[in-house]
Design an enzyme around this catalytic site. Structure first.
Site: not given
Length: 369
Positions: A59, A61, A113, A142, A183, A211, A244, A266-267
């Site tokens: 997820p 934003v 989510q 988050c 999560k 995470h 990562d 994600a990133r």
């Protein structure tokens, strides 16, 4: 494409999500989800049949909306999340429902989510949205300060009993008809994390995403894969590792180190939507495909611009990227692309097949624009 609020106004949706005119006799109906799209089925089946972890797009934003979700599915992504939706706003506000969630018949497997800090809002949210998704993900990780102040996201890592009660309430009402995930992030003291996951597992959670950072760990610091491994060894439900993953090699390394059932990016996948297909950088095909999806389904200009900026960061020269980011509206940005590249549209021969961009000007010249 249809927004949930449309259907909540007594519109009937069939399997292909065609809308029908409402009538006094119309009843809220929707075809059941394909069980092969259930996240639990995928997490277990992919490992068994393909000898690899499930690949998951996390997820984000604003950025994991419908066009991007469809894009990454074309590049070997098995499970895709929506951005976090605030339960209290969604259940009370029709505008929030229209803006926060859209879907279509290709949007599978999708997990929505949710940010919630009480059983009542969560149950109302699940009741409204569960027919349209394959899973519900409760955000307990988050670290954004505004969310933590509201008692959602990472704030829930200090409330294991509350999280367990929310999960239990959903499972008691819906049983196996709703797949629910939590999560989480890790605690500085991993004993707290172990106690947390044991309690959530006992409440009936279907799987857990971890995470490998605390809520205060900077993203520049390595994720703690050993902590994820410990959690995987502690619980019997499937576990997905987050943190990562910037390449296909990373995904396999994380899975091998931790023993998890799935790996989330994600990133990494934001900058390279074809990451799980083994591409080292975004292929030009993904750029053309994203343009098609974003303009067909609709996204705000700045979100489209940010996606393309992330995707092209390692593909075009810095000066060209800066120039693209200085465009101020969608038309100008389309004109900019058409000036510099052969940007094929759907229906054009070779649409969404190229790996490298086709420049209309010399690439070296572009670097000096």
């Amino acid at each position: 494409m249809t927004s949930l609020s449309d259907d909540l106004q007594n519109l009937t949706i069939t399997e292909d999500l065609q809308l029908h005119e409402p009538s006094s006799k119309t009843k809220h109906t929707i075809s059941p989800r394909n069980p092969e799209h259930n996240p639990l089925y995928i997490l277990k089946n992919v490992r068994k049949t393909q000898n690899r972890p499930a690949f998951v797009a996390g997820p984000m934003v604003r950025y994991s909306k419908l066009p991007f979700r469809e894009l990454v599915r074309n590049y070997n992504t098995d499970i895709v999340y929506t951005p976090m939706i605030l339960a209290r706003e969604f259940v009370r506000n029709d505008i929030a429902r229209s803006s926060d969630f859209t879907t279509n018949d290709k949007d599978r497997c999708v997990i929505v989510q949710v940010g919630s800090n009480n059983v009542e809002d969560l149950l109302k949210f699940v009741e409204m949205i569960h027919p349209y998704v394959d899973g519900i993900g409760l955000n307990c990780g988050c670290p954004i300060k505004e969310q933590v102040r509201e008692g959602i996201g990472a704030a829930l890592m200090s409330e294991p009993d509350l999280v367990a009660s929310m999960v239990k309430a959903v499972k008691e009402k819906y049983g196996n008809t709703v797949c629910i995930e939590t999560k989480i992030r890790i605690h500085p003291n991993l004993d707290e994390t172990i106690a947390f996951v044991k309690k959530v597992e006992a409440s009936g959670v279907d799987f857990i995403t971890v995470h490998g950072r605390t809520k205060n760990t900077r993203s520049s610091q390595p994720a703690n894969w050993d902590a994820i491994k410990l959690i995987k060894e502690t619980v019997s439900v499937p576990v997905v590792a987050n943190g990562d993953c910037f390449s296909l090699e990373d995904a396999y390394s994380i899975a091998e180190h931790t023993g998890v059932d799935g790996v989330m990016s994600a990133r990494g996948i934001l900058s390279n939507p074809a990451l799980f297909a083994g591409y080292k950088k975004t292929p030009w095909a993904a750029v053309e495909f994203f343009w098609d999806l974003a303009t067909s389904y609709g996204l705000p200009f700045r979100i489209i611009q940010h996606h393309l900026s992330e995707m092209l960061d390692k593909v075009i020269p810095r000066k060209s990227l800066k120039e693209m980011n200085e465009t101020t509206c969608l038309i100008d940005m389309i004109d900019w692309f058409d000036t510099h590249f052969i940007l094929k549209r759907r229906g054009d021969k070779g649409f969404a097949t190229a790996t490298e961009p086709s420049w209309k000007i010399n690439r070296e010249e572009a670097a000096h624009i």
